[in-house]
Motif scaffolding. Structure first.
Motif, short mmCIF file in Angstrom:
data_model
loop_
_atom_site.label_atom_id
_atom_site.label_comp_id
_atom_site.label_asym_id
_atom_site.label_seq_id
_atom_site.Cartn_x
_atom_site.Cartn_y
_atom_site.Cartn_z
N GLY A 249 -39.24 37.36 -60.33
CA GLY A 249 -39.58 38.45 -61.24
C GLY A 249 -39.60 39.82 -60.60
N GLU A 250 -39.42 39.90 -59.29
CA GLU A 250 -39.52 41.19 -58.63
C GLU A 250 -38.43 42.17 -59.07
N TYR A 251 -37.33 41.65 -59.62
CA TYR A 251 -36.25 42.53 -60.07
C TYR A 251 -36.32 42.80 -61.57
N GLY A 252 -37.50 42.62 -62.15
CA GLY A 252 -37.67 42.92 -63.56
C GLY A 252 -37.92 44.40 -63.79
N TYR A 253 -37.07 45.03 -64.58
CA TYR A 253 -37.19 46.46 -64.85
C TYR A 253 -37.61 46.76 -66.29
N THR A 254 -37.59 45.74 -67.14
CA THR A 254 -37.95 45.92 -68.54
C THR A 254 -38.78 44.73 -69.01
N LEU A 255 -39.59 44.95 -70.03
CA LEU A 255 -40.42 43.87 -70.55
C LEU A 255 -39.59 42.69 -71.09
N PRO A 256 -38.48 42.93 -71.79
CA PRO A 256 -37.67 41.80 -72.25
C PRO A 256 -37.16 40.90 -71.13
N TYR A 257 -36.91 41.47 -69.95
CA TYR A 257 -36.48 40.66 -68.80
C TYR A 257 -37.49 39.54 -68.55
N PHE A 258 -38.77 39.90 -68.54
CA PHE A 258 -39.81 38.91 -68.27
C PHE A 258 -39.93 37.91 -69.41
N ARG A 259 -39.75 38.37 -70.64
CA ARG A 259 -39.77 37.44 -71.77
C ARG A 259 -38.68 36.39 -71.63
N HIS A 260 -37.47 36.82 -71.24
CA HIS A 260 -36.36 35.88 -71.07
C HIS A 260 -36.67 34.88 -69.95
N MET A 261 -37.27 35.37 -68.86
CA MET A 261 -37.60 34.49 -67.74
C MET A 261 -38.61 33.43 -68.16
N VAL A 267 -40.18 29.82 -64.08
CA VAL A 267 -41.13 30.07 -63.00
C VAL A 267 -42.47 29.39 -63.28
N ASP A 268 -43.18 29.10 -62.18
CA ASP A 268 -44.55 28.61 -62.26
C ASP A 268 -45.56 29.74 -62.14
N CYS A 269 -45.15 30.85 -61.54
CA CYS A 269 -45.97 32.05 -61.43
C CYS A 269 -45.02 33.22 -61.56
N LEU A 270 -45.37 34.18 -62.40
CA LEU A 270 -44.49 35.32 -62.65
C LEU A 270 -44.80 36.44 -61.67
N GLN A 271 -43.77 36.97 -61.04
CA GLN A 271 -43.93 38.16 -60.20
C GLN A 271 -43.52 39.40 -60.99
N VAL A 282 -46.54 49.20 -68.03
CA VAL A 282 -45.74 48.01 -68.34
C VAL A 282 -46.21 46.81 -67.53
N TRP A 283 -46.67 47.02 -66.30
CA TRP A 283 -47.15 45.89 -65.50
C TRP A 283 -48.27 45.16 -66.21
N LEU A 284 -49.17 45.90 -66.83
CA LEU A 284 -50.27 45.27 -67.57
C LEU A 284 -49.74 44.47 -68.76
N ARG A 285 -48.68 44.94 -69.38
CA ARG A 285 -48.07 44.20 -70.49
C ARG A 285 -47.40 42.93 -69.98
N VAL A 286 -46.78 43.00 -68.81
CA VAL A 286 -46.17 41.81 -68.22
C VAL A 286 -47.25 40.77 -67.93
N ALA A 287 -48.38 41.23 -67.39
CA ALA A 287 -49.48 40.30 -67.12
C ALA A 287 -49.97 39.63 -68.39
N ALA A 288 -50.05 40.40 -69.48
CA ALA A 288 -50.47 39.81 -70.76
C ALA A 288 -49.44 38.82 -71.27
N LEU A 289 -48.17 39.13 -71.06
CA LEU A 289 -47.10 38.22 -71.48
C LEU A 289 -47.21 36.91 -70.71
N GLU A 296 -49.98 32.61 -64.34
CA GLU A 296 -50.54 33.70 -63.55
C GLU A 296 -49.45 34.70 -63.18
N ILE A 297 -49.91 35.87 -62.74
CA ILE A 297 -48.99 36.92 -62.27
C ILE A 297 -49.32 37.24 -60.83
N SER A 298 -48.28 37.58 -60.06
CA SER A 298 -48.45 38.01 -58.67
C SER A 298 -47.79 39.37 -58.51
N GLY A 299 -48.50 40.30 -57.88
CA GLY A 299 -47.94 41.64 -57.65
C GLY A 299 -47.00 41.63 -56.47
#
Length: 369
Positions: A249-261, A267-271, A282-289, A296-299
């Motif tokens: 997830g480190e190369y995620g630049y948009t919220l939809p990227y994380f939704r697709h992942m 993944v077992d843990c989203l970066q 947006v990072w907070l929105r990714v965490a909520a997603l 869980e999310i990892s920074g």
């Protein structure tokens, strides 16, 4: 509305800091790291944000983002973030533009917290007191002695009970060497500490599964980007066949990227990286997603930029204590955090905002624009 503090000025600066030794992962090598700094002026307060990105990100800030946010209320950070996203629509959001947006967004949150006289974590609201970190480095260019010294430093001297090394050397062409380095890493840290690896997408899918079997013997519990995160089906296939948690997830630049992942079950843990994904907003929105999927999310990297936001989400696993960025943040900024017992405690000293101050004298030799 006219009584609200407004964004008066947005400035950028670029700093390039050489590494302390040649560095490489499975798919890239580098000898310096560039930080793009953004400052936002709001009355008597200046907010600070940054991203690790090419100097072109500073040009994006100056040409596209500063005009979009100047004059807006300094308290309405989500409104400013939306204005920036629209401003770079035709330039292309993913990549450098998103990194530029991220730096300005972080600076705006820092400015808002400073205007209110609060540590940023108190403005966001804490979900936890401590932010666990993991030591990250172990570059493929390190010899056995340097790798051992770095890992022992984190575990034995700094009390960080989880560490990560790079594998997948030379696009996965040195499997036996990768596994030998993992075995040495386990010997360095002992049985009690957690051991992670990051292939940076250097392996093919079946190759990653073969390597994972060897990793199991050393108790590796985190297998980051065993294959490229561009190929979500392959990432999901590997995840289904290995014991270690698969992460990306480190190369995620948009919220939809994380939704697709997440939809791919990859993944077992989203970066997510606060300096790439669109900033704290947006990072907070990714965490909520991630939370909505029971994950869980990892920074990713940039620990000083992440710490306050990381403390504000309930589903945080940890934050990457990345060797290069720790060096740079300690060099350029006063107030850069340090872990105790393997965790950061953002806002501990009561400093407003992120608690960072640029040391212009120390930073001057590294400024390139």
């Amino acid at each position: 509305m006219s009584d609200l503090p407004a964004v008066e000025r947005v400035d950028s600066a670029v700093y390039t800091v050489p590494t302390d030794a040649p560095e490489a992962d499975g798919t890239a090598a580098w000898d310096s790291t560039t930080l793009v700094l953004v400052t936002v002026r709001c009355g008597e307060v200046t907010g600070l944000g940054y991203t690790y990105a090419p100097a072109a990100a500073a040009r994006t800030v100056d040409d596209l983002l500063a005009p979009a946010v100047t004059g807006l209320s300094a308290l309405d950070v989500p409104r400013a973030n939306e204005a920036m996203q629209r401003a770079v629509r035709n330039a292309g959001l993913p990549g450098i533009a998103a990194e530029a947006v991220s730096a300005v967004d972080i600076a705006l949150w820092d400015a808002k917290a400073r205007l209110l006289g609060l540590p940023l974590v108190d403005l966001l609201g804490a979900a936890r007191d401590e932010v666990p970190v993991y030591g990250s480095g172990g570059f493929t260019t390190y010899d056995a002695e340097r790798q051992d010294r770095q890992l022992r430093g984190w575990v034995a001297e700094e009390g960080i009970p989880r560490v990560k090394i790079k594998i997948g050397e030379s696009w996965g062409s040195r499997e036996a060497h990768d596994l030998a380095r993992v075995a040495r890493a386990r010997a360095s840290i002992g049985d009690a500490a957690e051991l992670y690896v990051d292939a940076n997408g250097g392996y093919g899918a079946k190759q990653a599964v073969r390597v994972a079997a060897g990793l199991d013997g050393e108790g590796v519990t985190w297998f980051e980007e065993p294959v490229s995160s561009d190929h979500l089906d392959a990432l999901a296939a590997v995840r289904g066949r290995v014991m270690a948690d698969v992460t990306a997830g480190e190369y995620g630049y948009t919220l939809p990227y994380f939704r697709h992942m997440l939809a791919a079950g990859a993944v077992d843990c989203l970066q997510a990286d606060v300096t790439r994904c669109g900033g704290i907003t947006v990072w907070l929105r990714v965490a909520a997603l991630a939370l909505s999927h029971g994950l869980e999310i990892s920074g990713h990297c940039a620990p000083a930029a992440h710490a306050h936001a990381a403390a504000s989400v309930p589903n945080l696993r940890h934050l990457e204590w990345f060797h290069d960025h720790v060096r740079i943040e300690r060099l350029l900024f006063d107030g850069a955090p340090s872990p105790r017992g393997g965790a950061l405690v953002p806002g501990r000293d009561g400093s407003p905002g992120l608690g960072l101050r640029l040391d212009a004298e120390r930073a001057r030799p590294f400024r390139i624009s």
